[in-house]
Design a protein around this motif. Structure first.
Motif, PDB file in Angstrom:
ATOM      1  N   HIS A  73       7.640  -7.969   5.922  1.00 34.91           N
ATOM      2  CA  HIS A  73       7.380  -7.458   7.258  1.00 34.91           C
ATOM      3  C   HIS A  73       5.980  -6.838   7.244  1.00 34.91           C
ATOM      4  CE1 HIS A  73      11.914  -7.111   7.412  1.00 34.91           C
ATOM      5  NE2 HIS A  73      11.672  -7.673   8.595  1.00 34.91           N
ATOM      6  N   GLU A  74       5.320  -6.831   8.361  1.00 31.51           N
ATOM      7  CA  GLU A  74       3.999  -6.211   8.423  1.00 31.51           C
ATOM      8  C   GLU A  74       4.065  -4.748   7.995  1.00 31.51           C
ATOM      9  OE1 GLU A  74       0.301  -5.508  11.568  1.00 31.51           O
ATOM     10  OE2 GLU A  74       2.295  -6.080  12.304  1.00 31.51           O
ATOM     11  N   GLY A  75       5.099  -4.042   8.428  1.00 33.88           N
ATOM     12  CA  GLY A  75       5.223  -2.634   8.078  1.00 33.88           C
ATOM     13  C   GLY A  75       5.615  -2.391   6.637  1.00 33.88           C
ATOM     14  N   CYS A  76       6.119  -3.411   5.972  1.00 35.94           N
ATOM     15  CA  CYS A  76       6.532  -3.259   4.571  1.00 35.94           C
ATOM     16  C   CYS A  76       5.420  -3.644   3.595  1.00 35.94           C
ATOM     17  CB  CYS A  76       7.760  -4.124   4.283  1.00 35.94           C
ATOM     18  SG  CYS A  76       9.266  -3.576   5.127  1.00 35.94           S
ATOM     19  N   PHE A  77       4.379  -4.260   4.103  1.00 35.39           N
ATOM     20  CA  PHE A  77       3.273  -4.692   3.243  1.00 35.39           C
ATOM     21  C   PHE A  77       2.299  -3.521   3.123  1.00 35.39           C
ATOM     22  CE2 PHE A  77      -0.557  -7.292   2.232  1.00 35.39           C
ATOM     23  CZ  PHE A  77      -0.035  -7.963   1.144  1.00 35.39           C
ATOM     24  N   ARG A  78       2.556  -2.626   2.156  1.00 33.95           N
ATOM     25  CA  ARG A  78       1.780  -1.396   2.054  1.00 33.95           C
ATOM     26  C   ARG A  78       1.565  -1.013   0.588  1.00 33.95           C
ATOM     27  NH1 ARG A  78       6.919  -0.070   4.067  1.00 33.95           N
ATOM     28  NH2 ARG A  78       8.174   1.194   2.624  1.00 33.95           N
ATOM     29  N   CYS A  79       0.631  -0.111   0.381  1.00 33.03           N
ATOM     30  CA  CYS A  79       0.318   0.376  -0.962  1.00 33.03           C
ATOM     31  C   CYS A  79       1.522   1.125  -1.519  1.00 33.03           C
ATOM     32  CB  CYS A  79      -0.911   1.287  -0.916  1.00 33.03           C
ATOM     33  SG  CYS A  79      -1.297   2.118  -2.478  1.00 33.03           S
ATOM     34  N   CYS A  80       1.897   0.815  -2.743  1.00 36.08           N
ATOM     35  CA  CYS A  80       3.090   1.436  -3.311  1.00 36.08           C
ATOM     36  C   CYS A  80       2.864   2.905  -3.671  1.00 36.08           C
ATOM     37  CB  CYS A  80       3.544   0.658  -4.546  1.00 36.08           C
ATOM     38  SG  CYS A  80       2.413   0.760  -5.949  1.00 36.08           S
ATOM     39  N   ARG A  81       1.603   3.374  -3.626  1.00 39.21           N
ATOM     40  CA  ARG A  81       1.328   4.771  -3.985  1.00 39.21           C
ATOM     41  C   ARG A  81       1.090   5.649  -2.759  1.00 39.21           C
ATOM     42  NH1 ARG A  81      -1.067   5.511  -9.920  1.00 39.21           N
ATOM     43  NH2 ARG A  81      -0.069   3.701 -10.890  1.00 39.21           N
ATOM     44  N   CYS A  82       0.162   5.257  -1.917  1.00 41.73           N
ATOM     45  CA  CYS A  82      -0.151   6.100  -0.755  1.00 41.73           C
ATOM     46  C   CYS A  82       0.521   5.604   0.524  1.00 41.73           C
ATOM     47  CB  CYS A  82      -1.667   6.185  -0.555  1.00 41.73           C
ATOM     48  SG  CYS A  82      -2.428   4.621   0.006  1.00 41.73           S
ATOM     49  N   GLN A  83       1.206   4.461   0.450  1.00 38.53           N
ATOM     50  CA  GLN A  83       1.931   3.884   1.581  1.00 38.53           C
ATOM     51  C   GLN A  83       1.031   3.421   2.719  1.00 38.53           C
ATOM     52  OE1 GLN A  83       5.263   3.326   1.102  1.00 38.53           O
ATOM     53  NE2 GLN A  83       4.722   4.177  -0.899  1.00 38.53           N
ATOM     54  N   ARG A  84      -0.261   3.299   2.453  1.00 41.66           N
ATOM     55  CA  ARG A  84      -1.190   2.780   3.463  1.00 41.66           C
ATOM     56  C   ARG A  84      -0.869   1.318   3.739  1.00 41.66           C
ATOM     57  NH1 ARG A  84      -7.428   2.669   1.923  1.00 41.66           N
ATOM     58  NH2 ARG A  84      -7.014   4.909   1.758  1.00 41.66           N
ATOM     59  N   SER A  85      -0.929   0.924   5.003  1.00 41.90           N
ATOM     60  CA  SER A  85      -0.712  -0.476   5.354  1.00 41.90           C
ATOM     61  C   SER A  85      -1.820  -1.337   4.762  1.00 41.90           C
ATOM     62  CB  SER A  85      -0.671  -0.653   6.874  1.00 41.90           C
ATOM     63  OG  SER A  85      -0.628  -2.036   7.200  1.00 41.90           O
ATOM     64  N   LEU A  86      -1.427  -2.460   4.178  1.00 39.89           N
ATOM     65  CA  LEU A  86      -2.388  -3.384   3.577  1.00 39.89           C
ATOM     66  C   LEU A  86      -2.588  -4.635   4.427  1.00 39.89           C
ATOM     67  CD1 LEU A  86      -1.216  -3.184  -0.142  1.00 39.89           C
ATOM     68  CD2 LEU A  86      -3.058  -1.905   0.960  1.00 39.89           C
ATOM     69  N   ALA A  87      -2.032  -4.606   5.644  1.00 43.55           N
ATOM     70  CA  ALA A  87      -2.097  -5.796   6.492  1.00 43.55           C
ATOM     71  C   ALA A  87      -3.532  -6.226   6.755  1.00 43.55           C
ATOM     72  CB  ALA A  87      -1.378  -5.540   7.813  1.00 43.55           C
ATOM     73  N   ASP A  88      -4.423  -5.278   6.923  1.00 44.58           N
ATOM     74  CA  ASP A  88      -5.816  -5.597   7.217  1.00 44.58           C
ATOM     75  C   ASP A  88      -6.768  -4.889   6.250  1.00 44.58           C
ATOM     76  OD1 ASP A  88      -5.285  -7.178   9.644  1.00 44.58           O
ATOM     77  OD2 ASP A  88      -4.593  -5.250  10.451  1.00 44.58           O
ATOM     78  N   GLU A  89      -6.275  -4.578   5.038  1.00 43.29           N
ATOM     79  CA  GLU A  89      -7.074  -3.866   4.047  1.00 43.29           C
ATOM     80  C   GLU A  89      -7.195  -4.699   2.764  1.00 43.29           C
ATOM     81  OE1 GLU A  89      -8.507  -0.866   4.105  1.00 43.29           O
ATOM     82  OE2 GLU A  89      -7.867  -0.237   6.103  1.00 43.29           O
ATOM     83  N   PRO A  90      -8.312  -4.572   2.043  1.00 41.13           N
ATOM     84  CA  PRO A  90      -8.394  -5.194   0.716  1.00 41.13           C
ATOM     85  C   PRO A  90      -7.420  -4.494  -0.228  1.00 41.13           C
ATOM     86  CG  PRO A  90     -10.308  -3.802   1.106  1.00 41.13           C
ATOM     87  CD  PRO A  90      -9.569  -3.877   2.407  1.00 41.13           C
ATOM     88  N   PHE A  91      -6.836  -5.239  -1.149  1.00 42.08           N
ATOM     89  CA  PHE A  91      -5.845  -4.662  -2.046  1.00 42.08           C
ATOM     90  C   PHE A  91      -5.857  -5.404  -3.380  1.00 42.08           C
ATOM     91  CE2 PHE A  91      -3.765  -8.088   0.205  1.00 42.08           C
ATOM     92  CZ  PHE A  91      -3.017  -8.717  -0.781  1.00 42.08           C
ATOM     93  N   THR A  92      -5.132  -4.838  -4.337  1.00 44.78           N
ATOM     94  CA  THR A  92      -5.002  -5.425  -5.667  1.00 44.78           C
ATOM     95  C   THR A  92      -3.535  -5.395  -6.059  1.00 44.78           C
ATOM     96  OG1 THR A  92      -7.187  -4.597  -6.289  1.00 44.78           O
ATOM     97  CG2 THR A  92      -5.735  -5.267  -8.086  1.00 44.78           C
ATOM     98  N   CYS A  93      -3.116  -6.406  -6.804  1.00 48.64           N
ATOM     99  CA  CYS A  93      -1.748  -6.440  -7.321  1.00 48.64           C
ATOM    100  C   CYS A  93      -1.794  -6.093  -8.809  1.00 48.64           C
ATOM    101  CB  CYS A  93      -1.122  -7.813  -7.104  1.00 48.64           C
ATOM    102  SG  CYS A  93       0.639  -7.881  -7.564  1.00 48.64           S
ATOM    103  N   GLN A  94      -1.161  -4.996  -9.191  1.00 45.10           N
ATOM    104  CA  GLN A  94      -1.154  -4.546 -10.580  1.00 45.10           C
ATOM    105  C   GLN A  94       0.294  -4.408 -11.039  1.00 45.10           C
ATOM    106  OE1 GLN A  94      -3.833  -4.080 -12.471  1.00 45.10           O
ATOM    107  NE2 GLN A  94      -2.803  -3.297 -14.279  1.00 45.10           N
ATOM    108  N   ASP A  95       0.669  -5.185 -12.076  1.00 45.96           N
ATOM    109  CA  ASP A  95       2.050  -5.148 -12.583  1.00 45.96           C
ATOM    110  C   ASP A  95       3.053  -5.366 -11.462  1.00 45.96           C
ATOM    111  OD1 ASP A  95       1.079  -4.656 -15.137  1.00 45.96           O
ATOM    112  OD2 ASP A  95       1.129  -2.488 -14.864  1.00 45.96           O
ATOM    113  N   ASN A  96       2.754  -6.324 -10.610  1.00 46.87           N
ATOM    114  CA  ASN A  96       3.618  -6.723  -9.500  1.00 46.87           C
ATOM    115  C   ASN A  96       3.719  -5.662  -8.404  1.00 46.87           C
ATOM    116  OD1 ASN A  96       4.966  -9.106  -8.763  1.00 46.87           O
ATOM    117  ND2 ASN A  96       6.959  -8.096  -8.958  1.00 46.87           N
ATOM    118  N   GLU A  97       2.840  -4.655  -8.432  1.00 44.74           N
ATOM    119  CA  GLU A  97       2.798  -3.649  -7.386  1.00 44.74           C
ATOM    120  C   GLU A  97       1.523  -3.802  -6.573  1.00 44.74           C
ATOM    121  OE1 GLU A  97       3.121   0.089  -9.421  1.00 44.74           O
ATOM    122  OE2 GLU A  97       5.299   0.157  -9.119  1.00 44.74           O
ATOM    123  N   LEU A  98       1.624  -3.616  -5.270  1.00 45.16           N
ATOM    124  CA  LEU A  98       0.476  -3.714  -4.384  1.00 45.16           C
ATOM    125  C   LEU A  98      -0.206  -2.358  -4.278  1.00 45.16           C
ATOM    126  CD1 LEU A  98       2.111  -5.835  -1.534  1.00 45.16           C
ATOM    127  CD2 LEU A  98       0.697  -6.651  -3.426  1.00 45.16           C
TER     128      LEU A  98
END
Length: 250
Positions: A73-98
């Protein structure tokens, strides 16, 4: 895309039912697929993907995001630490975490030993002795110019380009005052270039040869004998003594 089935005022002689549950679609919203029309609940249950985060179906009316064979879901696609939405943000996948870039850099990136700022992933950096620098922060302690990919010499916590290190630390020849970068010889406890240690009389190189001196000036045995040595009363030849220099630095 929603479609709406015909109303009851239309002819009822033709069946217009959901291809999945068989219920009539007259007057109801439906979604057309290659397998026929589906009521909205059947469409979601049959075709919707499951969100990798909340494990709920991603309904037809939800914005769906897809990353590495996972649906969100758009609302579920977020940083696993700060919970910021990643829908329109650059991100990295580390150990299967966004992770958003800020959280990734804070957790996994190095700090520049010079300026203290984060060395961003993908940026040019230099690593030495367990420390990390931005390329533009790794400077010669002497001239403060970037060392980049040039050779350098570490000394007492500093890093010197070769010219600065030689000017500051390398021994200097007692005759020409230029630095000795390799080799050389020692005469009267002072370093000399091999080519600078020559006979004062004939300029013959003395490195590795026996010689003597007068008033701190070196002379080969022949020149010293001719110029200064006493003559043997019997054979009239000069009476000389010799010294062999020690090598410095190999």
């Amino acid at each position: 895309m929603f479609l709406t089935g015909p109303t009851h005022s239309a002819t009822m002689s033709e069946a217009f039912d959901c291809a999945k549950c068989g219920e009539s679609l007259y007057g109801r919203k439906y979604i057309q697929t290659d397998g026929g029309p589906h009521c909205v609940p059947c469409y979601d249950n049959t075709f919707a993907n499951t969100c990798a985060e909340c494990q709920q179906l991603i309904g037809h009316d939800s914005r769906e995001l897809f990353y590495e064979d996972r649906h969100f879901h758009e609302g579920c696609f977020r940083c696993c630490r700060c919970q910021r939405s990643l829908a329109d943000e650059p991100f990295t996948c580390q150990d299967n975490e966004l992770l958003c870039n800020d959280c990734y850099c804070s957790a996994f990136s190095s700090q520049c030993s010079a300026c203290g700022e984060t060395v961003m992933p993908g940026s040019r950096k230099l690593e030495y002795g367990g420390q990390t620098w931005h390329e533009h922060c790794f400077l010669c302690t002497g001239c403060e110019q970037p060392l980049g990919s040039h050779s350098f010499v570490p000394d007492k916590g500093g890093h010197y380009c070769v010219p600065c290190y030689e000017n500051k630390f390398a021994p200097r020849c007692a005759r020409c005052s230029k630095t000795l970068t390799q080799g050389g010889v020692t005469y009267r406890d002072q370093p000399w270039h091999r080519e600078c240690l020559v006979c004062t009389g004939c300029q013959t190189p003395l490195a590795g040869q026996q010689f003597t001196s007068r008033d701190d000036d070196p002379y080969c045995v022949a020149c010293f004998g001719e110029l200064f040595a006493p003559k043997c009363s019997s054979c009239k030849r000069p009476i000389t003594g010799g010294t062999r220099v020690k090598k410095q630095g190999g």
